[in-house]
Write a protein that holds these residues in place. Structure first.
Motif, PDB file in Angstrom:
ATOM      1  N   GLY A 107      27.509  -6.316   3.896  1.00 19.62           N
ATOM      2  CA  GLY A 107      27.826  -7.506   3.112  1.00 19.62           C
ATOM      3  C   GLY A 107      26.957  -7.640   1.880  1.00 19.62           C
ATOM      4  N   LEU A 108      25.733  -7.148   1.954  1.00 19.30           N
ATOM      5  CA  LEU A 108      24.825  -7.214   0.806  1.00 19.30           C
ATOM      6  C   LEU A 108      25.347  -6.373  -0.351  1.00 19.30           C
ATOM      7  N   LEU A 109      25.992  -5.272  -0.036  1.00 17.02           N
ATOM      8  CA  LEU A 109      26.452  -4.346  -1.069  1.00 17.02           C
ATOM      9  C   LEU A 109      27.570  -4.935  -1.922  1.00 17.02           C
ATOM     10  N   LEU A 110      28.146  -6.042  -1.469  1.00 13.44           N
ATOM     11  CA  LEU A 110      29.162  -6.728  -2.262  1.00 13.44           C
ATOM     12  C   LEU A 110      28.532  -7.689  -3.266  1.00 13.44           C
ATOM     13  N   VAL A 111      27.282  -8.054  -3.012  1.00  9.79           N
ATOM     14  CA  VAL A 111      26.571  -9.009  -3.874  1.00  9.79           C
ATOM     15  C   VAL A 111      25.587  -8.284  -4.787  1.00  9.79           C
ATOM     16  N   ALA A 112      24.878  -7.297  -4.235  1.00 14.03           N
ATOM     17  CA  ALA A 112      24.006  -6.444  -5.043  1.00 14.03           C
ATOM     18  C   ALA A 112      24.905  -5.444  -5.756  1.00 14.03           C
ATOM     19  N   GLU A 113      25.171  -5.693  -7.025  1.00 14.73           N
ATOM     20  CA  GLU A 113      26.253  -4.998  -7.721  1.00 14.73           C
ATOM     21  C   GLU A 113      25.951  -3.564  -8.115  1.00 14.73           C
ATOM     22  N   ASN A 114      24.679  -3.174  -8.126  1.00 17.70           N
ATOM     23  CA  ASN A 114      24.330  -1.822  -8.558  1.00 17.70           C
ATOM     24  C   ASN A 114      23.032  -1.385  -7.887  1.00 17.70           C
ATOM     25  N   GLN A 115      22.585  -0.165  -8.180  1.00 18.42           N
ATOM     26  CA  GLN A 115      21.384   0.379  -7.541  1.00 18.42           C
ATOM     27  C   GLN A 115      20.146  -0.452  -7.851  1.00 18.42           C
ATOM     28  N   HIS A 116      20.073  -1.037  -9.026  1.00 17.46           N
ATOM     29  CA  HIS A 116      18.905  -1.806  -9.430  1.00 17.46           C
ATOM     30  C   HIS A 116      18.786  -3.086  -8.595  1.00 17.46           C
ATOM     31  N   GLN A 117      19.916  -3.755  -8.391  1.00 17.03           N
ATOM     32  CA  GLN A 117      19.901  -4.984  -7.599  1.00 17.03           C
ATOM     33  C   GLN A 117      19.619  -4.690  -6.123  1.00 17.03           C
ATOM     34  N   LEU A 118      20.154  -3.597  -5.629  1.00 20.04           N
ATOM     35  CA  LEU A 118      19.853  -3.211  -4.249  1.00 20.04           C
ATOM     36  C   LEU A 118      18.370  -2.867  -4.114  1.00 20.04           C
ATOM     37  N   ALA A 119      17.805  -2.216  -5.124  1.00 17.47           N
ATOM     38  CA  ALA A 119      16.373  -1.885  -5.108  1.00 17.47           C
ATOM     39  C   ALA A 119      15.523  -3.140  -5.103  1.00 17.47           C
ATOM     40  N   ALA A 120      15.993  -4.198  -5.769  1.00 19.01           N
ATOM     41  CA  ALA A 120      15.253  -5.464  -5.776  1.00 19.01           C
ATOM     42  C   ALA A 120      15.153  -6.029  -4.361  1.00 19.01           C
ATOM     43  N   VAL A 121      16.259  -5.951  -3.612  1.00 21.00           N
ATOM     44  CA  VAL A 121      16.261  -6.458  -2.236  1.00 21.00           C
ATOM     45  C   VAL A 121      15.394  -5.580  -1.333  1.00 21.00           C
ATOM     46  N   ILE A 122      15.596  -4.281  -1.409  1.00 21.04           N
ATOM     47  CA  ILE A 122      14.844  -3.369  -0.544  1.00 21.04           C
ATOM     48  C   ILE A 122      13.356  -3.422  -0.877  1.00 21.04           C
ATOM     49  N   GLY A 123      13.024  -3.497  -2.159  1.00 19.49           N
ATOM     50  CA  GLY A 123      11.620  -3.630  -2.536  1.00 19.49           C
ATOM     51  C   GLY A 123      11.014  -4.894  -1.976  1.00 19.49           C
ATOM     52  N   HIS A 124      11.770  -5.983  -2.030  1.00 17.95           N
ATOM     53  CA  HIS A 124      11.328  -7.263  -1.468  1.00 17.95           C
ATOM     54  C   HIS A 124      11.061  -7.145   0.027  1.00 17.95           C
ATOM     55  N   GLU A 125      11.962  -6.491   0.738  1.00 29.02           N
ATOM     56  CA  GLU A 125      11.814  -6.378   2.197  1.00 29.02           C
ATOM     57  C   GLU A 125      10.648  -5.466   2.572  1.00 29.02           C
ATOM     58  N   ILE A 126      10.489  -4.364   1.863  1.00 30.18           N
ATOM     59  CA  ILE A 126       9.344  -3.476   2.123  1.00 30.18           C
ATOM     60  C   ILE A 126       8.044  -4.213   1.827  1.00 30.18           C
ATOM     61  N   ALA A 127       8.066  -5.072   0.821  1.00 26.39           N
ATOM     62  CA  ALA A 127       6.876  -5.849   0.466  1.00 26.39           C
ATOM     63  C   ALA A 127       6.424  -6.736   1.616  1.00 26.39           C
ATOM     64  N   HIS A 128       7.370  -7.271   2.378  1.00 29.28           N
ATOM     65  CA  HIS A 128       6.999  -8.080   3.546  1.00 29.28           C
ATOM     66  C   HIS A 128       6.140  -7.258   4.517  1.00 29.28           C
ATOM     67  N   VAL A 129       6.518  -5.993   4.709  1.00 27.11           N
ATOM     68  CA  VAL A 129       5.766  -5.117   5.604  1.00 27.11           C
ATOM     69  C   VAL A 129       4.396  -4.790   5.002  1.00 27.11           C
ATOM     70  N   MET A 130       4.376  -4.442   3.721  1.00 24.49           N
ATOM     71  CA  MET A 130       3.121  -4.109   3.052  1.00 24.49           C
ATOM     72  C   MET A 130       2.127  -5.261   3.108  1.00 24.49           C
ATOM     73  N   ALA A 131       2.634  -6.479   3.019  1.00 27.04           N
ATOM     74  CA  ALA A 131       1.761  -7.654   3.007  1.00 27.04           C
ATOM     75  C   ALA A 131       1.435  -8.171   4.405  1.00 27.04           C
ATOM     76  N   GLY A 132       1.944  -7.498   5.431  1.00 25.70           N
ATOM     77  CA  GLY A 132       1.620  -7.902   6.803  1.00 25.70           C
ATOM     78  C   GLY A 132       2.149  -9.272   7.181  1.00 25.70           C
ATOM     79  N   HIS A 133       3.289  -9.650   6.625  1.00 23.54           N
ATOM     80  CA  HIS A 133       3.798 -10.998   6.856  1.00 23.54           C
ATOM     81  C   HIS A 133       4.192 -11.258   8.306  1.00 23.54           C
ATOM     82  N   SER A 134       4.651 -10.229   9.019  1.00 24.63           N
ATOM     83  CA  SER A 134       5.012 -10.421  10.426  1.00 24.63           C
ATOM     84  C   SER A 134       3.775 -10.786  11.240  1.00 24.63           C
ATOM     85  N   ASN A 135       2.706 -10.044  11.033  1.00 22.69           N
ATOM     86  CA  ASN A 135       1.443 -10.329  11.725  1.00 22.69           C
ATOM     87  C   ASN A 135       0.948 -11.715  11.359  1.00 22.69           C
TER      88      ASN A 135
END
Length: 265
Positions: A107-135
């Motif tokens: 469903g995200l691929l219908l809203v993230a219109e191109n590789q750049h927008q998808l990278a924005a989402v994936i970068g955001h999600e990886i950032a959660h891991v890098m910042a230890g937000h779950s812990n």
């Protein structure tokens, strides 16, 4: 009661202090190995409950974007390969979990219109891991639970007809005053780190603004920010625009190297 609550909170806060990639103080009460195991277990359970996309082109596209972003993360996040799964679902969402797991819903691929927008989402999600937000979230919940438990004990000893009301007020106060803003801090921090990641990976950072404009069209926008776990899109976009000059500089430096990502949707 106030002194006792503050004492418990202080002990918890001093238990394990850390610092996020943006320099923000953090409370980390859990071992990262334990948190990674929890992330892996959660991911495995999700794979049994949600259909996985078998479409070759879609998987190649998501893999291409995710791997490009992962290449610019700190070395410790590149030691082991990440598992990247595309889930067949109308949800406009993606996530990354401790333990090296990334999930993207179709469903995200219908809203993230191109590789750049998808990278924005994936970068955001990886950032959660890098910042230890779950812990940090687990640690925060533990601290709040302990403090509220102390407050309940103290209220039980009070000679007042308003015990139930006071107890409920403590819970609501923790939710609105601590938990929700805490989540918004995480989201904003992930936006900042994710913007830097996508730019360094060679994706156009301005597309992050376009992405959240698309996201805003998907939601009702009726929840006040004070009662929302995420920043409202307008505030999110303002923050991204504020950080855009440094992101553009990083993108231009990457652009000069050549070989920019070409992930075909």
């Amino acid at each position: 009661m106030t002194k006792l609550t503050l004492a418990v909170t202080t002990v918890l806060m001093l238990g394990s202090c850390a610092e996020s990639p943006t320099g923000r103080p953090q409370l980390m009460l859990f071992d990262n190995t334990q948190v990674n195991k929890m992330g892996i277990q959660t991911f495995e359970e999700l794979k049994t409950k949600t259909p996985i996309s078998k479409d070759k082109k879609t998987n190649q596209y998501v893999q291409c974007v995710a791997q490009a972003v992962l290449k610019v993360t700190p070395q410790k996040y590149q030691t082991n390969p990440w598992e990247i799964v595309v889930f067949e679902s109308d949800q406009v969402n993606a996530f990354a979990l401790p333990g090296g797991k990334i999930g993207v819903y179709t469903g995200l691929l219908l809203v993230a219109e191109n590789q750049h927008q998808l990278a924005a989402v994936i970068g955001h999600e990886i950032a959660h891991v890098m910042a230890g937000h779950s812990n940090e979230r687990l640690s925060s919940n533990q601290a709040i639970s302990t403090t509220l438990g102390v407050a309940d004990v103290a209220l039980a000893a009070m000679n007042t007809q308003y015990k139930a009301e006071l107890s409920s007020a403590f819970g609501l106060g923790a939710q609105v005053g601590l938990v929700l803003p805490f989540s918004r801090v995480h989201e904003t921090e992930a936006d900042v780190i994710g913007l830097d990641l996508m730019a360094k990976a060679g994706f156009e950072p301005e597309q992050s603004v376009a992405l959240w404009q698309n996201m805003a069209k998907q939601g009702s926008g009726g929840t006040p920010q004070i009662l929302s776990s995420h920043p409202v899109p307008e505030n999110r976009i303002k923050k991204l625009q504020k950080d855009m000059p440094s992101a553009l500089a990083a993108y231009q430096a990457r652009q000069a190297q050549g070989g920019l990502p070409r992930c075909n949707k």
